[in-house]
Each structure stands twice: as structure tokens, then as C-alpha cells.
Scaffold this active site. Structure first.
Site, short mmCIF file in Angstrom:
data_model
loop_
_atom_site.label_atom_id
_atom_site.label_comp_id
_atom_site.label_asym_id
_atom_site.label_seq_id
_atom_site.Cartn_x
_atom_site.Cartn_y
_atom_site.Cartn_z
N GLN A 52 58.25 -6.47 -9.55
CA GLN A 52 58.03 -5.18 -8.88
C GLN A 52 56.76 -5.29 -8.05
O GLN A 52 55.66 -5.29 -8.60
CB GLN A 52 57.93 -4.05 -9.92
CG GLN A 52 59.27 -3.72 -10.56
CD GLN A 52 59.14 -2.91 -11.84
OE1 GLN A 52 58.47 -3.33 -12.79
NE2 GLN A 52 59.80 -1.76 -11.89
N GLU A 94 55.22 12.07 -11.87
CA GLU A 94 55.21 11.32 -13.12
C GLU A 94 53.85 10.63 -13.22
O GLU A 94 53.64 9.55 -12.70
CB GLU A 94 56.30 10.25 -13.19
CG GLU A 94 56.40 9.61 -14.57
CD GLU A 94 56.14 8.10 -14.65
OE1 GLU A 94 56.13 7.56 -15.75
OE2 GLU A 94 55.94 7.46 -13.60
N ASP A 98 64.08 -3.39 -14.74
CA ASP A 98 63.31 -2.29 -15.31
C ASP A 98 64.14 -1.01 -15.27
O ASP A 98 63.67 0.05 -14.84
CB ASP A 98 61.98 -2.12 -14.56
CG ASP A 98 61.03 -1.16 -15.27
OD1 ASP A 98 61.28 -0.83 -16.45
OD2 ASP A 98 60.04 -0.73 -14.64
N ARG A 104 62.43 -0.01 -25.05
CA ARG A 104 62.73 1.34 -24.59
C ARG A 104 64.25 1.54 -24.53
O ARG A 104 64.74 2.66 -24.56
CB ARG A 104 62.11 1.61 -23.21
CG ARG A 104 60.59 1.73 -23.24
CD ARG A 104 60.02 1.90 -21.85
NE ARG A 104 60.24 0.73 -21.01
CZ ARG A 104 59.95 0.66 -19.72
NH1 ARG A 104 59.43 1.71 -19.10
NH2 ARG A 104 60.17 -0.43 -19.02
N HIS A 133 56.37 0.68 -5.66
CA HIS A 133 56.75 -0.72 -5.54
C HIS A 133 58.21 -0.85 -5.15
O HIS A 133 58.99 0.09 -5.31
CB HIS A 133 56.52 -1.46 -6.88
CG HIS A 133 56.98 -0.66 -8.08
ND1 HIS A 133 56.11 0.09 -8.83
CD2 HIS A 133 58.19 -0.49 -8.64
CE1 HIS A 133 56.77 0.69 -9.82
NE2 HIS A 133 58.05 0.36 -9.72
N ASP A 159 57.60 8.47 -8.90
CA ASP A 159 57.39 7.52 -9.98
C ASP A 159 55.99 6.90 -9.90
O ASP A 159 55.53 6.52 -8.82
CB ASP A 159 58.44 6.40 -9.85
CG ASP A 159 58.36 5.38 -10.97
OD1 ASP A 159 58.50 5.79 -12.13
OD2 ASP A 159 58.15 4.18 -10.68
N HIS A 191 62.97 8.64 -21.05
CA HIS A 191 63.48 7.27 -21.11
C HIS A 191 62.36 6.28 -21.42
O HIS A 191 62.63 5.12 -21.70
CB HIS A 191 64.13 6.90 -19.77
CG HIS A 191 63.12 6.79 -18.68
ND1 HIS A 191 62.46 7.88 -18.16
CD2 HIS A 191 62.60 5.71 -18.05
CE1 HIS A 191 61.59 7.47 -17.25
NE2 HIS A 191 61.65 6.17 -17.15
N ASP A 192 61.10 6.73 -21.28
CA ASP A 192 59.97 5.84 -21.53
C ASP A 192 59.46 5.99 -22.95
O ASP A 192 59.87 6.87 -23.70
CB ASP A 192 58.84 6.13 -20.54
CG ASP A 192 59.06 5.40 -19.22
OD1 ASP A 192 59.69 4.33 -19.23
OD2 ASP A 192 58.58 5.91 -18.19
N ARG A 228 61.53 12.69 -8.09
CA ARG A 228 60.58 12.38 -9.16
C ARG A 228 59.70 11.25 -8.66
O ARG A 228 60.16 10.12 -8.46
CB ARG A 228 61.33 11.95 -10.42
CG ARG A 228 60.42 11.40 -11.53
CD ARG A 228 61.28 10.77 -12.60
NE ARG A 228 60.55 10.14 -13.69
CZ ARG A 228 60.01 8.92 -13.65
NH1 ARG A 228 60.04 8.18 -12.56
NH2 ARG A 228 59.42 8.42 -14.72
C1 GLC Z 1 57.76 4.68 -14.37
C2 GLC Z 1 59.05 4.68 -15.14
C3 GLC Z 1 59.12 3.49 -16.02
C4 GLC Z 1 58.94 2.26 -15.19
C5 GLC Z 1 57.69 2.33 -14.33
C6 GLC Z 1 57.70 1.31 -13.26
O1 GLC Z 1 56.66 4.89 -15.16
O2 GLC Z 1 59.18 5.86 -15.86
O3 GLC Z 1 60.33 3.45 -16.72
O4 GLC Z 1 58.83 1.15 -16.03
O5 GLC Z 1 57.58 3.54 -13.65
O6 GLC Z 1 58.55 1.71 -12.20
C1 GLC Z 2 52.40 3.63 -18.34
C2 GLC Z 2 52.38 4.22 -16.99
C3 GLC Z 2 53.59 5.06 -16.75
C4 GLC Z 2 54.84 4.33 -17.16
C5 GLC Z 2 54.76 3.70 -18.50
C6 GLC Z 2 55.95 2.82 -18.71
O1 GLC Z 2 52.25 4.61 -19.28
O2 GLC Z 2 51.25 5.04 -16.82
O3 GLC Z 2 53.65 5.39 -15.40
O4 GLC Z 2 55.87 5.25 -17.26
O5 GLC Z 2 53.60 2.94 -18.58
O6 GLC Z 2 55.98 2.37 -20.03
#
Ligand code: GLC
Ligand code: GLC
Length: 654
Positions: A264, A338, A153, A527, A196, A296, A402-403, A294
Site C-alpha cells: 500500500q 476514520e 488488506d 481481523r 494510498h 480512510d 471490521h477492524d 468514508r
Molecule cells: C483503515 C481500514 C483498515 C485498513 C487501513 C489501511 O484503517 O479500516 O482496515 O487496514 O485503513 O487502508
Molecule cells: C490503526 C490506524 C487505523 C487503522 C488500524 C488498522 O489503528 O490508526 O487507521 O484502522 O490501525 O488496524
């Protein structure tokens, strides 16, 4: 079992008295470090005690855990490198004076994957002059800790919080880089992936080998009874993966809670031993020179049966407790939240006592929404309601990260603007995947959920803004419009309030990278299309040609950054939306009423007039100055002013 507020100070005093001998012993070789520690401990302890009592007060061994947490903090402070202690003092003084660094208009953030941007940490050091020239003062390096082999991931499956991924470098290189950055005035941000770990983290391996204590770090179930009961209430984050949020692990013979990918494993914060352990990992990173963590996936860190296990009150409690521990042991450390959830929930994590800064996903989606609709009604309405934050907290503004982009405006805000949220999301998905007639966006559908019809959007800034499509068709007018959209978006995130984040590559108008489709570890996650590998040779070539989209985008961005860094009115988070009569134009005021700046942004491809006399009362009768182009603007009492297609003006009274 919370303590009554009136009893907190007394309980804190007693705790300090009881634990002082043990804590002081930590500093026996460096006694000068004890008094400042004690001062901060006494200041933060009432709040920390309250939080920990609420979380773990029911435990018979509560006091033992509390003592362990405080010992962890004491040891971390003892280990904190001297320069960071000095920077701590600076951060604390600035925050106490109401001027935290993230309110400074000179702050500009950049985000990159180390390997994709510069191969490894050494390569990244060599690229620091590039970041300097852009004006970058905050650098978020995407996950770089040792990650799971194979799919990880993008590094969000962390195998060790204490080691750097070997292909990128070492922990001591990272620590050196952090210090070097800080001397240059750049703060380093790293992810704290605390919801995680990877399924091959030492704790997970020990759990698989039968270690009960480590099994208790995670959520594990002997059979499907509980998972089956919980599942219907949980959101599917990655529907493509199939199944639900639980994964059967044969080595364990148990079902493990895995909100994101099957590899995860969600951590169990209802276990105080895990809480303390994660506090230690957090302080370890802080002491390597990480200024901003950050946080997460914050909404997911506390689970509660009968709910969707997102945004639980205890999730706030955990972060606030980490915040208090950070204040005690690494006072310069800041958190960035986040939370990509309902806007009310996003804001609920942001305060000086919790996460001091947060992504602003609402602004991000509204930027794209307004470009698709050519209308600012929903954006204005939502920002008026929701841009404000408590004192001492701030936004990080961004166009994309990045998402994927998920349309996280509030349904009730849409309804208040006469729109149906569900239908509007469908329109936006069709628009940004280029399926809507006339759309020039080249986004990709991410995690399309066939059951709910939901999806999110992947795509690089240039591709979402229409550059990819226009260049493919050799449509010169289309290229101009796309570049103007990019400038407009940057113009807004750089002036509206908060620290702007640039996803590196976007400053060169890099388009979607489709190579991920050939990589077995990436092809199921599009992504990666918007996490391109930096091609430095090409960048140099493009930058040498001032007419190239890359050179033009960089030049425009640099100009906007120069304006931002030059204008104290752009400091701080205060922003007022101006209700100009033309709905195609977003207008806001920044800075003090007696010396304001007014930003006007035209979200359409046609010229737009603004004739509201209110502008004259703010800026005077002119001539005004437009700061980006550094030219005068005359107000015509009959016609007002006219913005060019996608024009962004930063106006000062002259
Ligand atoms: C956060 C990250 C995302 C990842 C997810 C699981 O939302 O921005 O890229 O997939 O967490 O760690
Ligand atoms: C969802 C989650 C976010 C994560 C994203 C990854 O939106 O809320 O935490 O970054 O999925 O695609």
C-alpha cells in the site's frame, strides 16, 4: 502563502472573473447547469482559495492547478446524474434547516463486505428485503473497488477507483444499486481509500515503468537517508510485518513510503497534481451514487519531517478542500472520518466544513471497557468531556467494526479517574483475550508489539460478549448473560446520539470465524476472524427457532430499532450524562428537558439500584414507561428503581 482573510472575497471574485469563460464552456451543451454551479462556486471559493493557498500557494504554477481543480469540479457537476442533483437539493435544504439526515432518529446503518454477505452485487440486491426488515437506512459496503490480486488488506489496497472488483460486479451495477437504494431511502457509503493505492494501481505501474509524474504521486526516496531519519518518529501500524514504514521496490530502485502494508503506497498530497487527481476520483464515485465517502486513514495523509506525520494541520486542509469541492460539484455528498487516534484528534476532523460525520471510537472502547470493569466512571468522565461536536456534525456509533479494537481512551482522562492508562490497557487486553481470570471474552491478540507490549483485539461481538465461551461450555446462564450484554451494547449505540452502525452478522450473534487461518492471503491478519461469511441457510434455520441466540439477538435488536425510529427525542446529537450515584449504571438524558427520555444501563451481571431523586425531577413521579419492554416502571421513594443484570431501560415520563 495564505492570503489575508480580508482579501479573500476580492481574490475569489477575480478568480471567478478570470476563469468564467473556461468554466462556462464546460456547460455549453447544458447551459441550465451553469447558474447553480456558479452560485455554489461563488459561495465556496473564498474558503477553497484560502485552503489551496495554504497548501500549494508557494508553487509557481499555483493558478494553473487551481484552474484544473475547478474544471474538474465543473465537469463532474455536468456529468452528475439528474436524480442525484435532485437529492443534492434535498440534502442541502435539510442541512441549511439544521436537520441533516444523520441527525434523524430513523437512521440505522449496516456494514458488510459484499462477497462475504451476499457473494456479489447481484446477490446483495436480493438481500435488500433483509436489510429493510432490520430498518436499515444507511449501508456501508466495505471496499469493493478493484483491488490488488492476492493480499489486498480486505480491499484497502485499491488498484482502480473507477472499476468494481470484477468478482463482485461492475460499476454500472453499483450505480444502479446506489440509485435503487436511494429510492428506498437508503444512503450508500463507500470507502475512499485516499491515503494510498495498491502497488498495482495504474499510477504505481507507470511509476515503476519510469513515469516521473506518476512517481511524484507517491513518496519515494533514492536511498535510506530520509527513511532512516523519519523512521524513529513514526508509529508502527502493523508491527507484525517487521521493518519500518518504508519498502524497497526493486523495479524502481527506490524506497517507497508504505504506512500500512508493504503493497500500500502512500500518496503524496504535497503534490497539487495528485490532489486534483484524487478530487476527480472522489467526484467520480460521488456521481456513481455514493452518498457518503468514508475517508480512510485520514490522520496519515500529510507527512512532515520531525513529527510522527499524523494529524498534521494540512491533513485538515486537504479534507476541507475536498469538502469545498464536494459542495460545489456534488453538494449532497458527505464525508465520514476514520481517525482512530487520540480522542482530541478524532474530534478535530469532524465539522460541517470537514467530515460531517465520524466513527466514535471512544464510545466504542468505553463500552467494552465498562463491561470489563463493571464500572462507568471512565466512560462517564470521557463522554462528558468529549461527546459534544460542533453544530451540523454527527457521530456514527458502533460496537465494533471490521477492524481491531485499540484502547483509544485518553491517558489524561484515565488519570483524572485515578487510573493508569498503560496498565488499564494491559488489563483490557488480558480481559478480552480471555487471559484474565474469570473473563468470558474470546478475542484474539492483534498485532502484538513485543517491543512496546502493545496489542489490539480482534473478535466478533458475540465472542467478545461471552457467547462463544458460554455455548462451548453449554453454560445456559452464561448464554443469558452474553445475550444481555449484546442487547445492552446495542441499546446504548442506538440511543446515545448519532447513527448506529451494525456490523452484519452481529445481529445474528455470529461468533468468531477461524477459517481465515487456512487461507494463505488471510492467515496473517486475524481481523478476518470477525469478518465472517454469512451462512444464509444457517441463518434461516436459526431464525426459525425463536429460542436460538440468533433469533433472540435479531428480535432484541429489531425492538431497539423500532424504539429508536419511533422516538424523536433520540434525534440529534445532544446527550447529557446524568451523575447517578451508582457507578455501575450509565445514565443519560436525551431530548428536550421538558419531555426527555432517560436511558439507564447496568454494566454488571447483578441487579443495580438507582435511587437518585434527580430522575423524578426529570421524569415526574411516575408511573414511568420503559419503552423497550413497553411496561410501566414505578418509582419507589425509598428504594428508587432496580435494573436487572445488564438491563437497559429507556424511560419516558409516561
Ligand atoms: C483503515 C481500514 C483498515 C485498513 C487501513 C489501511 O484503517 O479500516 O482496515 O487496514 O485503513 O487502508
Ligand atoms: C490503526 C490506524 C487505523 C487503522 C488500524 C488498522 O489503528 O490508526 O487507521 O484502522 O490501525 O488496524
Amino acid at each position: 502563502m495564505p492570503i489575508a482573510p480580508a482579501d479573500l472575497p476580492r481574490e475569489a471574485r477575480r478568480t471567478v472573473a478570470r476563469l468564467t469563460p473556461g468554466l462556462q464552456r464546460v456547460f455549453k451543451d447544458e447551459p441550465v447547469l451553469w447558474p447553480p454551479f456558479l452560485i455554489r462556486l461563488e459561495r465556496e471559493l473564498p474558503r477553497l482559495l484560502d485552503l489551496l493557498h495554504r497548501l500549494y500557494g508557494w508553487r509557481y504554477d499555483f493558478h494553473w492547478h487551481l484552474e484544473q481543480v475547478l474544471l474538474t469540479a465543473a465537469r463532474a457537476w455536468r456529468e452528475r446524474p439528474a436524480p442525484w442533483r435532485a437529492w443534492d437539493a434535498e440534502e442541502e435544504a435539510a442541512a441549511a434547516a439544521g436537520r441533516p439526515w444523520f441527525h434523524d432518529n430513523r437512521q440505522v446503518g449496516a456494514v458488510a463486505y459484499v462477497d462475504r454477505f451476499a457473494h456479489d452485487l447481484e446477490g446483495l440486491r436480493e438481500r435488500l428485503p433483509y436489510l429493510d426488515r432490520l430498518g436499515v437506512t444507511y449501508l456501508h459496503l466495505m471496499p469493493l473497488l478493484r483491488a490488488r490480486a492476492g493480499e489486498s488488506d480486505g480491499g484497502y489496497a485499491v488498484s482502480s477507483y473507477r472499476e468494481v472488483e470484477p468478482r463482485l460486479g461492475t460499476m454500472s451495477q453499483l450505480a444502479q444499486l446506489a440509485t435503487e437504494l436511494r429510492w428506498r431511502g437508503v444512503r450508500l457509503c463507500l470507502d475512499f481509500v485516499f491515503n494510498h493505492t495498491a502497488d498495482d494501481h495504474d499510477w504505481a505501474l507507470a511509476a515503476k515503468a519510469g513515469d516521473r509524474d506518476k512517481q511524484d504521486y507517491y513518496w519515494m526516496f533514492d536511498d535510506r537517508t530520509v527513511p532512516d531519519r523519519l523512521s524513529p518518529g513514526l508509529r508502527e501500524i502493523f508491527p507484525d510485518r517487521g521493518g519500518d514504514a518504508f519498502t524497497f521496490v526493486p523495479e524502481l530502485g527506490k524506497h517507497v513510503w508504505t504506512t500500512f502494508n508493504t503493497y500500500q503506497w502512500d500518496l503524496n498530497f504535497s503534490n497539487p497534481a495528485l490532489f486534483r487527481q484524487m478530487a476527480e476520483e472522489m467526484l467520480f464515485l460521488a456521481n456513481r451514487g455514493v452518498s457518503v465517502l468514508r475517508l480512510d486513514a485520514v490522520p496519515f495523509i500529510w507527512k512532515r519531517e520531525g513529527t510522527d506525520s499524523e494529524n498534521q494541520p494540512e491533513a485538515h486542509g486537504i479534507i476541507q478542500a475536498f469538502n469545498a469541492i464536494g459542495r460545489i460539484a456534488a453538494p449532497g455528498l458527505a464525508f465520514k472520518s476514520e481517525a482512530i487516534v487520540h480522542p482530541d484528534q478524532v474530534t478535530s476532523y469532524v465539522s460541517p466544513q470537514e467530515a460531517q460525520v465520524s466513527y466514535n471510537p471512544l464510545l466504542m472502547v468505553l463500552l467494552w471497557e465498562s463491561l470489563a470493569t463493571r464500572d462507568t466512571t471512565l466512560m462517564r468522565h470521557s463522554l462528558i468531556k468529549r461527546f459534544g461536536l460542533p453544530d451540523g456534525a454527527g457521530w456514527m456509533t458502533y460496537i465494533r467494526c471490521h477492524d481491531d479494537i485499540g484502547w483509544g481512551f485518553a491517558d489524561e482522562d484515565a488519570a483524572e479517574c485515578g487510573m493508569n492508562g498503560f496498565d488499564h490497557r494491559r488489563f483490557l487486553n488480558a480481559f478480552y483475550t480471555g487471559r484474565f481470570p474469570g473473563s468470558v471474552a474470546r478475542g484474539l491478540p492483534f498485532q502484538e508489539n513485543r517491543r512496546t507490549g502493545d496489542m489490539r483485539i480482534s473478535g466478533a461481538l458475540a465472542s467478545l460478549a461471552g457467547l462463544e465461551a458460554a455455548r462451548a461450555k453449554r453454560d445456559r446462564a452464561g448464554v443469558e448473560l452474553a445475550l444481555a450484554r449484546i442487547r445492552l451494547l446495542y441499546g446504548i449505540i442506538l440511543t446515545i446520539g448519532g447513527v448506529p452502525l451494525i456490523y452484519l452478522g452481529d445481529e445474528l450473534a455470529v461468533e468468531n470465524d477461524y477459517a481465515f487461518a487456512d487461507d494463505p492471503h488471510r492467515r496473517d491478519d486475524n481481523r478476518w476472524a470477525h469478518r465472517p461469511v454469512m451462512d444464509w441457510q444457517r441463518a434461516e434455520r436459526d431464525l426459525a427457532d425463536p429460542a436460538s441466540p440468533a433469533a433472540r439477538t435479531t428480535a432484541a435488536l429489531r425492538r431497539l430499532i423500532a424504539v429508536r425510529q419511533d422516538q424523536p427525542a433520540l434525534a440529534g446529537p445532544a446527550m447529557t450524562i446524568l451523575s447517578v450515584r451508582n457507578a455501575h449504571v450509565l445514565a443519560y438524558r436525551r431530548g428536550a428537558v421538558d419531555r426527555p427520555l432517560v436511558v439507564l444501563a447496568n454494566v454488571t451481571e447483578t441487579p443495580q439500584g438507582v435511587a437518585d431523586a434527580g430522575l423524578v425531577s426529570l421524569l415526574g413521579s411516575g408511573p414511568w414507561r420503559e419503552l423497550v419492554s413497553d411496561t410501566p416502571v414505578a418509582w419507589d421513594p425509598a428504594a428508587g428503581v432496580t435494573l436487572p443484570p445488564y438491563g437497559l431501560w429507556v424511560l419516558s415520563g409516561g
